[in-house]
Design a protein around this motif. Structure first.
Motif, PDB file in Angstrom:
ATOM      1  N   UNK A  11      -7.442  11.589  -7.257  1.00  0.00           N
ATOM      2  CA  UNK A  11      -8.188  10.576  -6.489  1.00  0.00           C
ATOM      3  C   UNK A  11      -7.880  10.675  -4.992  1.00  0.00           C
ATOM      4  N   UNK A  12      -6.602  10.834  -4.639  1.00  0.00           N
ATOM      5  CA  UNK A  12      -6.250  10.940  -3.223  1.00  0.00           C
ATOM      6  C   UNK A  12      -6.913  12.137  -2.567  1.00  0.00           C
ATOM      7  N   UNK A  13      -7.083  13.206  -3.301  1.00  0.00           N
ATOM      8  CA  UNK A  13      -7.676  14.417  -2.742  1.00  0.00           C
ATOM      9  C   UNK A  13      -9.205  14.400  -2.752  1.00  0.00           C
ATOM     10  N   UNK A  14      -9.783  13.442  -3.440  1.00  0.00           N
ATOM     11  CA  UNK A  14     -11.252  13.409  -3.523  1.00  0.00           C
ATOM     12  C   UNK A  14     -11.710  11.980  -3.734  1.00  0.00           C
ATOM     13  N   UNK A  15     -11.908  11.250  -2.631  1.00  0.00           N
ATOM     14  CA  UNK A  15     -12.371   9.865  -2.706  1.00  0.00           C
ATOM     15  C   UNK A  15     -13.391   9.639  -1.600  1.00  0.00           C
ATOM     16  N   UNK A  16     -13.978   8.473  -1.585  1.00  0.00           N
ATOM     17  CA  UNK A  16     -15.050   8.183  -0.625  1.00  0.00           C
ATOM     18  C   UNK A  16     -14.554   7.488   0.641  1.00  0.00           C
ATOM     19  N   UNK A  17     -13.251   7.257   0.728  1.00  0.00           N
ATOM     20  CA  UNK A  17     -12.702   6.528   1.872  1.00  0.00           C
ATOM     21  C   UNK A  17     -12.275   7.465   2.983  1.00  0.00           C
ATOM     22  N   UNK A  62       0.819  -1.211   0.000  1.00  0.00           N
ATOM     23  CA  UNK A  62       0.000   0.000   0.000  1.00  0.00           C
ATOM     24  C   UNK A  62       0.851   1.258   0.000  1.00  0.00           C
ATOM     25  N   UNK A  63       2.018   1.207   0.617  1.00  0.00           N
ATOM     26  CA  UNK A  63       2.851   2.403   0.746  1.00  0.00           C
ATOM     27  C   UNK A  63       3.402   2.848  -0.610  1.00  0.00           C
ATOM     28  N   UNK A  64       3.855   1.903  -1.403  1.00  0.00           N
ATOM     29  CA  UNK A  64       4.291   2.248  -2.754  1.00  0.00           C
ATOM     30  C   UNK A  64       3.111   2.706  -3.600  1.00  0.00           C
ATOM     31  N   UNK A  65       1.935   2.144  -3.328  1.00  0.00           N
ATOM     32  CA  UNK A  65       0.749   2.573  -4.065  1.00  0.00           C
ATOM     33  C   UNK A  65       0.466   4.052  -3.804  1.00  0.00           C
ATOM     34  N   UNK A  66       0.608   4.492  -2.557  1.00  0.00           N
ATOM     35  CA  UNK A  66       0.418   5.907  -2.234  1.00  0.00           C
ATOM     36  C   UNK A  66       1.416   6.772  -3.007  1.00  0.00           C
ATOM     37  N   UNK A  67       2.672   6.335  -3.038  1.00  0.00           N
ATOM     38  CA  UNK A  67       3.693   7.115  -3.743  1.00  0.00           C
ATOM     39  C   UNK A  67       3.426   7.150  -5.244  1.00  0.00           C
ATOM     40  N   UNK A  68       2.969   6.034  -5.794  1.00  0.00           N
ATOM     41  CA  UNK A  68       2.629   6.013  -7.216  1.00  0.00           C
ATOM     42  C   UNK A  68       1.503   7.000  -7.520  1.00  0.00           C
ATOM     43  N   UNK A  74       2.289  10.702  -7.482  1.00  0.00           N
ATOM     44  CA  UNK A  74       3.237  11.143  -8.504  1.00  0.00           C
ATOM     45  C   UNK A  74       2.570  11.484  -9.832  1.00  0.00           C
ATOM     46  N   UNK A  75       1.247  11.305  -9.925  1.00  0.00           N
ATOM     47  CA  UNK A  75       0.549  11.601 -11.182  1.00  0.00           C
ATOM     48  C   UNK A  75      -0.641  12.512 -10.903  1.00  0.00           C
ATOM     49  N   UNK A  76      -1.055  13.249 -11.904  1.00  0.00           N
ATOM     50  CA  UNK A  76      -2.195  14.151 -11.750  1.00  0.00           C
ATOM     51  C   UNK A  76      -3.462  13.373 -11.407  1.00  0.00           C
ATOM     52  N   UNK A  77      -3.711  12.277 -12.123  1.00  0.00           N
ATOM     53  CA  UNK A  77      -4.926  11.503 -11.872  1.00  0.00           C
ATOM     54  C   UNK A  77      -4.884  10.853 -10.492  1.00  0.00           C
ATOM     55  N   UNK A  81      -8.327  20.479   4.358  1.00  0.00           N
ATOM     56  CA  UNK A  81      -7.967  21.433   3.290  1.00  0.00           C
ATOM     57  C   UNK A  81      -6.552  21.996   3.420  1.00  0.00           C
ATOM     58  N   UNK A  82      -5.999  21.971   4.636  1.00  0.00           N
ATOM     59  CA  UNK A  82      -4.651  22.499   4.838  1.00  0.00           C
ATOM     60  C   UNK A  82      -3.562  21.532   4.385  1.00  0.00           C
ATOM     61  N   UNK A  83      -3.922  20.273   4.181  1.00  0.00           N
ATOM     62  CA  UNK A  83      -2.892  19.275   3.860  1.00  0.00           C
ATOM     63  C   UNK A  83      -3.286  18.427   2.645  1.00  0.00           C
ATOM     64  N   UNK A  84      -3.454  19.054   1.497  1.00  0.00           N
ATOM     65  CA  UNK A  84      -3.769  18.273   0.291  1.00  0.00           C
ATOM     66  C   UNK A  84      -2.538  17.511  -0.195  1.00  0.00           C
ATOM     67  N   UNK A  85      -2.774  16.567  -1.072  1.00  0.00           N
ATOM     68  CA  UNK A  85      -1.676  15.845  -1.729  1.00  0.00           C
ATOM     69  C   UNK A  85      -1.274  16.621  -2.988  1.00  0.00           C
ATOM     70  N   UNK A  86      -0.086  17.194  -2.955  1.00  0.00           N
ATOM     71  CA  UNK A  86       0.409  17.976  -4.091  1.00  0.00           C
ATOM     72  C   UNK A  86       1.611  17.335  -4.766  1.00  0.00           C
ATOM     73  N   UNK A  87       2.287  16.459  -4.044  1.00  0.00           N
ATOM     74  CA  UNK A  87       3.510  15.861  -4.564  1.00  0.00           C
ATOM     75  C   UNK A  87       3.817  14.599  -3.755  1.00  0.00           C
TER      76      UNK A  87
END
Length: 536
Positions: A259-265, A243-249, A252-255, A270-276
């Motif tokens: 998904x990480x910033x907007x999912x149902x899980x 799962x940890x490599x999945x998070x990094x993958x 690393x991409x726009x898509x 708002x102060x800590x979005x995934x940007x990189x």
């Protein structure tokens, strides 16, 4: 300390500060000071008293400064001639130890014992320099285990003096049994070893006494046991390990970031979005903390001192990570582990709860409200109690390889990040301090009960059962089905029989320590009747 092996060399320096604070929080798990400290709830079954004018420095006669040390006690069961059950307070407000150590109250009536909890200097309300206690190295330098033990020794000596400052004198021959869990367990054992004329015996629960330099413990022991606990509860090891490599993958991409910033899980703050990918590391640390905390507090009944948790939380979490096989998308893997993390962070399903994954911005949602003494344990880890622990990944555990070539270099970076503003350098630590002050060899010790829970990740840093020496009253017990010092908690009808049996044995050991009766060869296989089992 914890990074995926495939990107270790790119990420190590960027995340070392985050990891150093995370590993310190692991040891602060139970003993957080409330965010509104003025509203601290004092348990109704104890009385608060203060030792006035405790010496700031017990090891020089040139420094006469003093401070006041907080104590909580219960003398309901005490009768003259009875022992003192003494809790060696550790890294937090002393009131929290009382809540987590109900076994002392269960045993006290059997022994006609007084119950005393002493607060560790620099924690809770016991601040030697008030709000300046953590202002600089000159002040915080008085936060050491040996100074704390000397506080406890002086307190017990005062309690046996005629006309003492408390107005209550215990008989000079009153025996003392020390109790403690986790770091408090380390202190309890060291108290017996360093002050055997004051302490008759010690019960040290879940104490990682040898998880330091040259202690003979694999640095990966903590994460190995964490991983074992999840796999034994039905988790698919592949899901957790990947799962940890999945998070990094995904990070690393726009898509993937979308998904990480907007999912149902989970919903990110708002102060800590995934940007990189650095933010991906923050998400990994956040989820990993939940996984590790649940392994430590895998109790058989619901608890709420960290977060509201169900009984056997690891089993509940594994319900989200038990799909078979290895054919999972990155989103599948993150969804599984994130759902498991929600068991820890949001078991009550609060719809407005958000994941704030950057501890520098939001603090630690896992142990929120540590209060002004939040620097206490990090300081101790950056001075004398320097624990060599890291994940190895691969066959050892389900996390990522992070040990690097020299684990102490990584730890040093963390200490600089936390205390660099105070001009901390390696001259302020000694990786061999525990070995020098207390030693790892039990050959000169006696009357020690050292309990480890099989489920507890910290058990890897303790002694093994082959160190038991009944001739000297040293009993090392690994308790199946037990998590972090469950044996010291208030007995509960949901406790596994293994824990009930361990407590029964320990009560006999304490009889022996106090010489209330001779200790025969223990009847390991016999029917017995005893008030403890009758009541519980």
């Amino acid at each position: 300390m914890r990074r995926v092996f495939t990107v270790l060399f790119l990420a190590l320096f960027a995340v070392s500060a985050v990891e150093a604070s995370r590993r310190s929080r692991l040891f602060q798990k139970f003993y957080k000071k409330p965010a509104n400290y003025d509203a601290e709830v004092i348990p109704k079954n104890i009385e608060v008293v203060w030792y006035k004018n405790m010496r700031l420095d017990h090891f020089t006669w040139g420094d006469t400064r003093t401070f006041d040390l907080r104590i909580m006690w219960n003398n309901t069961f005490y009768q003259p001639g009875g022992p003192i059950f003494f809790y060696t307070g550790n890294e937090g407000a002393v009131s929290t130890f009382e809540v987590a150590t109900g076994m002392m109250f269960d045993l006290a009536p059997m022994f006609n014992a007084s119950i005393i909890f002493a607060e560790h200097r620099f924690y809770g309300a016991t601040q030697p320099f008030g709000n300046q206690s953590y202002a600089n190295l000159a002040n915080v330098g008085y936060l050491t285990s040996e100074q704390a033990l000397a506080d406890y020794a002086e307190l017990l000596t005062e309690l046996k003096r005629e006309n003492n400052q408390f107005g209550k004198t215990f008989h000079k021959d009153s025996q003392v049994i020390s109790f403690g869990g986790s770091y408090g367990g380390m202190l309890s054992a060291w108290f017996r070893q360093k002050y055997p004329h004051i302490v008759k015996g010690a019960w040290a629960g879940s104490a990682p006494l040898i998880y330091m330099h040259d202690g003979g413990v694999d640095p990966g022991a903590f994460d190995n046991i964490t991983s074992r606990t999840y796999v034994e509860n039905g988790c698919n090891r592949f899901i957790l390990a990947n799962a940890w490599n999945a998070v990094l993958n995904l990070s690393s991409t726009d898509s993937g970031r979308a998904w990480l910033n907007n999912n149902t899980v989970f919903k990110l703050d708002p102060r800590t979005p995934i940007r990189n990918q650095t933010d991906g590391w923050n998400l990994n640390a956040y989820m990993r903390e939940a996984i590790e905390y649940m392994a430590m507090v895998d109790y058989p009944y619901p608890t709420g001192f960290l977060e509201p948790l169900p009984g056997w939380p690891v089993t509940v979490a594994c319900g989200f990570m038990n799909a078979t096989g290895e054919s999972f998308s990155d989103q599948d893997l993150v969804t599984a582990v994130a759902n498991a993390a929600n068991v820890y962070y949001n078991y009550n399903k609060n719809a407005s709860f958000t994941w704030c994954i950057d501890f520098n911005i939001c603090g630690d949602q896992g142990t929120g409200g540590l209060g002004d003494d939040a620097l206490g344990w990090p300081w101790q880890e950056c001075s004398e109690i320097i624990m060599a622990m890291c994940a190895s990944g691969g066959a050892n555990d389900v996390f990522w390889s992070e040990c690097g070539d020299n684990i102490y270099d990584t730890l040093k970076q963390g200490c600089v990040s936390i205390f660099g503003s105070m001009n901390w350098t390696t001259a302020n630590w000694n990786i061999d301090a525990v070995k020098t002050l207390y030693g790892y060899d039990l050959s000169g010790s006696s009357n020690l009960i050292l309990t480890q829970g099989h489920l507890d990740p910290w058990s890897g840093g303790g002694y093994k059962v082959d160190q038991t020496n009944t001739a000297r009253g040293i009993y090392v017990m690994e308790i199946p089905g037990s998590a972090h010092h469950l044996d010291l908690r208030q007995p509960n009808t949901c406790d596994p029989n293994t824990v009930v049996n361990a407590r029964y044995q320990i009560q006999h050991f304490e009889d022996f320590f106090l010489q209330r009766k001779a200790f025969p060869a223990f009847p390991w296989c016999t029917i017995f009747k005893h008030p403890y089992l009758k009541n519980h």
